[in-house]
Design an enzyme around this catalytic site. Sequence first.
Site, mmCIF file in Angstrom:
data_model
loop_
_atom_site.group_PDB
_atom_site.id
_atom_site.type_symbol
_atom_site.label_atom_id
_atom_site.label_comp_id
_atom_site.label_asym_id
_atom_site.label_seq_id
_atom_site.Cartn_x
_atom_site.Cartn_y
_atom_site.Cartn_z
ATOM 1 N N ASP A 97 5.840 27.758 1.410
ATOM 2 C CA ASP A 97 4.480 27.201 1.480
ATOM 3 C C ASP A 97 4.380 26.279 2.691
ATOM 4 O O ASP A 97 5.381 25.967 3.334
ATOM 5 C CB ASP A 97 4.084 26.478 0.171
ATOM 6 C CG ASP A 97 5.023 25.340 -0.182
ATOM 7 O OD1 ASP A 97 5.545 24.689 0.745
ATOM 8 O OD2 ASP A 97 5.244 25.097 -1.379
ATOM 9 N N GLY B 246 10.076 30.613 -9.703
ATOM 10 C CA GLY B 246 8.877 31.440 -9.513
ATOM 11 C C GLY B 246 8.473 31.556 -8.046
ATOM 12 O O GLY B 246 8.169 32.655 -7.562
ATOM 13 N N LYS C 274 0.943 29.495 -0.467
ATOM 14 C CA LYS C 274 1.198 29.507 -1.916
ATOM 15 C C LYS C 274 0.130 28.699 -2.642
ATOM 16 O O LYS C 274 -0.246 27.620 -2.186
ATOM 17 C CB LYS C 274 2.582 28.893 -2.187
ATOM 18 C CG LYS C 274 2.923 28.750 -3.658
ATOM 19 C CD LYS C 274 4.316 28.178 -3.864
ATOM 20 C CE LYS C 274 4.288 26.691 -4.114
ATOM 21 N NZ LYS C 274 5.615 26.137 -4.430
ATOM 22 N N ARG D 76 -0.456 27.069 -6.436
ATOM 23 C CA ARG D 76 0.145 26.862 -7.757
ATOM 24 C C ARG D 76 -0.926 27.001 -8.815
ATOM 25 O O ARG D 76 -1.957 26.332 -8.773
ATOM 26 C CB ARG D 76 0.838 25.494 -7.830
ATOM 27 C CG ARG D 76 1.494 25.255 -9.185
ATOM 28 C CD ARG D 76 2.557 24.174 -9.167
ATOM 29 N NE ARG D 76 3.792 24.545 -8.507
ATOM 30 C CZ ARG D 76 4.721 25.351 -9.006
ATOM 31 N NH1 ARG D 76 4.548 25.915 -10.193
ATOM 32 N NH2 ARG D 76 5.822 25.618 -8.337
ATOM 33 N N ASP E 33 13.473 25.713 0.815
ATOM 34 C CA ASP E 33 12.519 24.841 0.120
ATOM 35 C C ASP E 33 13.255 23.567 -0.298
ATOM 36 O O ASP E 33 14.483 23.512 -0.252
ATOM 37 C CB ASP E 33 11.965 25.577 -1.113
ATOM 38 C CG ASP E 33 10.569 25.097 -1.506
ATOM 39 O OD1 ASP E 33 10.086 24.100 -0.935
ATOM 40 O OD2 ASP E 33 9.958 25.728 -2.401
#
Length: 291
Positions: free
Chosen positions: A161, A217, A184, A186, A210
């Site tokens: 992201d 996920g 991304k 959420r 990340d």
Amino acid sequence: MYILGGTSAKHVAGTLATQLQQPLLQTTFKRFPDDEFYVRLLEDVAGEDIVIVQTAYPDPKIVELLLMQDAVHDAGAKRIIVVLPYFGYSRQDKKFEDGEAVSAKTIAHHISLHADCVITVDPHKEHILKFFTIPAYSCSAVGSIATYLKEKEIDFVLAPDKGARTRAQEAASVIHCDYDYLEKTRIDGTTVKITPKKLDARGKNVAIIDDIISTGGTMAQSIAELKKQGAKSVSIACTHGLFVGQAKEKLLSANCDEIISTDSIETEFSKVSVANCIADTLMKTTPRIKK
Ligand code: R5P
């Protein structure tokens, strides 16, 4: 000076003690039959600088940390430096909805009570450092992760992201390769939506990087997108590997080639240590400490 390694950061504390050539403080830790924690310092720490190393996750580890801080403070330590390889609760860093607790602030306030300085690694957002009422510093394990990835001949780095883009950029500059990021959204605590985007990943050995892998996920969906776009291999790397619930199975069934994490949380995937960046920050912020 002594290094006091808590039960959630034994490996990091041991490595720091070796790197800084400082002794590990002898302690007794135990749990009562009702699971309450007990701490006893077995050496005199009056007038000493004490570096307490403890990952503040999950919840019982926060209580252990507060008890260690209290024991060291009561025993007359000169300076208490708290090292949090992973600062739990840091993702609730603001009120997303009215009436919520800002958990990062709550925990930071309690840690600040008996500490002179705090150091944490790759916090989710830097502004959480302001929640401590004492000097607080962050350091990054991305350089050490990138060095590991370089040896694995990674030739493309991806952030899942926009928020992780600077981490990918930093890793790519160490590896000397290209990087990109995904979009991304959420949906809730366990569901994310990755918007497809054309990546220059065909035939490449890609690493997705990340700060945290929690349910897996985000990474699972990013791996799927990369495989769809013809990546040769996909490794995933993070600083803080929580791997909650079925995360491991989810990642393996997404055909992930390698899972890499640091020892900020000790798991089977801890292949890189956060001790180097912590030692460097300790030396910068505490001039008497040398490697
Ligand atoms: C959130 O913005 C973080 O940087 C991580 O992307 C997130 O915590 C990963 O969570 P999960 O593994 O549950 O998708």
